[in-house]
Enzyme design. Sequence first.
Site, short mmCIF file in Angstrom:
data_model
loop_
_atom_site.label_atom_id
_atom_site.label_comp_id
_atom_site.label_asym_id
_atom_site.label_seq_id
_atom_site.Cartn_x
_atom_site.Cartn_y
_atom_site.Cartn_z
N PHE A 32 0.80 -1.22 0.00
CA PHE A 32 0.00 0.00 0.00
C PHE A 32 0.84 1.27 0.00
O PHE A 32 0.57 2.20 -0.73
CB PHE A 32 -0.92 0.01 1.23
CG PHE A 32 -2.08 -0.94 1.11
CD1 PHE A 32 -3.32 -0.50 0.69
CD2 PHE A 32 -1.93 -2.28 1.41
CE1 PHE A 32 -4.38 -1.36 0.56
CE2 PHE A 32 -2.98 -3.17 1.29
CZ PHE A 32 -4.21 -2.71 0.86
N ARG A 33 1.88 1.32 0.82
CA ARG A 33 2.53 2.59 1.11
C ARG A 33 3.85 2.87 0.40
O ARG A 33 4.38 3.95 0.52
CB ARG A 33 2.74 2.71 2.63
CG ARG A 33 1.43 2.86 3.38
CD ARG A 33 1.59 2.83 4.88
NE ARG A 33 0.33 3.16 5.52
CZ ARG A 33 -0.70 2.33 5.64
NH1 ARG A 33 -0.60 1.11 5.17
NH2 ARG A 33 -1.81 2.71 6.23
N GLN A 100 -0.09 -9.11 9.33
CA GLN A 100 -1.02 -8.06 8.92
C GLN A 100 -1.59 -8.36 7.53
O GLN A 100 -2.46 -7.66 7.06
CB GLN A 100 -0.31 -6.71 8.91
CG GLN A 100 0.25 -6.29 10.26
CD GLN A 100 1.08 -5.02 10.16
OE1 GLN A 100 0.55 -3.93 10.00
NE2 GLN A 100 2.40 -5.16 10.25
N HIS A 118 -5.75 -8.85 10.21
CA HIS A 118 -6.67 -8.13 9.32
C HIS A 118 -7.56 -9.06 8.51
O HIS A 118 -8.14 -8.66 7.52
CB HIS A 118 -5.87 -7.20 8.40
CG HIS A 118 -5.11 -6.15 9.14
ND1 HIS A 118 -3.86 -5.67 8.76
CD2 HIS A 118 -5.42 -5.50 10.30
CE1 HIS A 118 -3.45 -4.77 9.63
NE2 HIS A 118 -4.37 -4.65 10.56
N CYS A 126 -21.92 -14.48 4.09
CA CYS A 126 -23.15 -13.73 3.83
C CYS A 126 -23.47 -12.88 5.06
O CYS A 126 -23.47 -13.38 6.18
CB CYS A 126 -24.30 -14.69 3.54
SG CYS A 126 -25.91 -13.87 3.44
N CYS A 147 -25.56 -14.12 -1.78
CA CYS A 147 -25.75 -15.47 -1.24
C CYS A 147 -27.03 -16.08 -1.84
O CYS A 147 -27.86 -15.37 -2.42
CB CYS A 147 -25.87 -15.37 0.27
SG CYS A 147 -26.27 -16.92 1.12
N THR A 187 7.61 -4.85 7.36
CA THR A 187 6.58 -3.89 7.78
C THR A 187 7.22 -2.58 8.22
O THR A 187 8.27 -2.57 8.86
CB THR A 187 5.73 -4.45 8.93
OG1 THR A 187 4.84 -3.42 9.40
CG2 THR A 187 6.58 -4.94 10.08
N SER A 188 6.57 -1.48 7.86
CA SER A 188 7.05 -0.15 8.25
C SER A 188 6.60 0.21 9.65
O SER A 188 6.99 1.25 10.19
CB SER A 188 6.53 0.90 7.25
OG SER A 188 5.11 0.88 7.22
N ILE A 228 13.25 -9.52 3.05
CA ILE A 228 12.93 -10.48 4.10
C ILE A 228 13.16 -11.92 3.63
O ILE A 228 13.66 -12.78 4.36
CB ILE A 228 11.48 -10.28 4.61
CG1 ILE A 228 11.15 -11.23 5.76
CG2 ILE A 228 10.47 -10.44 3.50
CD1 ILE A 228 11.86 -10.92 7.04
#
Length: 237
Positions: A32-33, A100, A118, A126, A147, A187-188, A228
Site C-alpha cells: 500500500f505505502r 497483517q 486483518h 453472507c 448469497c 513492515t514499516s 525479508i
Amino acid sequence: MYDELKKAIDESKSIVFFGGAGVSTESGIPDFRSVDGLYNQKYKFPPEIILSHTFFMRNTKDFYDFYREKMLCLDVKPNKAHLALTKLEKESKLKGIVTQNIDGLHQAAGSKNVYELHGSVLRNYCMKCHKFYPAEYIAESTGVPHCTCGGIIKPDVVLYEEGLDDRTINESVKLIANCDMLIIGGTSLNVYPAAGLIQYFNGKYLVLINKSETPVDRKADIVIHDSIGKVLSNVIE
C-alpha cells in the site's frame, strides 16, 4: 549481521514472527505505502476510502470492482520468507506468526499457528445468514456477489472503521509477551493498532528486517535493511 542473526536464532527456543506487506510483495502482491504501492496510484476514489466500512456499505459494486482487481491475488505462491518460517516452525522454534497480511500465504506454505490481524481474502460470508463462500466464488462473480438467501457477501477482512478481532488480538499479545525472540519483518510499523502489539515483547532478541528504516530500528538488537526472503532463507537453512 547474518551470522549474528543465525546465532541468535540458534540460541532462542521460543520465536514469534510479526510480519507485514513486505513479506507478500516478494510473491507479487502489491503493498500500500511504497512508491509503487496502491496508495500512490490513481483511482476514482482513494484506496483508503474504498477499503472502508462506509464505502463498502454505500458503494458495494465499486468496492468489489477494486477488490477483485487489486486485492484478490489467488494465483500467487509462497516465497522464500514463507517457506523459511515454515521450516522454523517444524523445528519447534517458531511458536507462531502474527501477520497483517490477508493473502493466506503463510498457511499455503505450511505454517500452522498463524494469527491474521486483518482477516483473509480466502474467507467470505453472507451478511444475512453467515453462509461461507470461498475466494473463488468472489473472483468468478460479477457486480455485487449475493448469497443463495439473497444477502450480500462480505470478505472476512478488516476494513477501515472496523475493529480487529478480540480473540486474534489476545492470542497475538500472549504469543509476543511469552517469546524470547521477536522477528519483525516486511513492515514499516505504521499501521495501528497492529503495530502496537510489539510493545508487549519482553524477551531477549528483538530483530528488525525491512528494506527501509522503521520507528523501532533504534530499539532492536539486530537490524537488517534487506529483502525479508533473502535474509530468512540465508539464516534458516
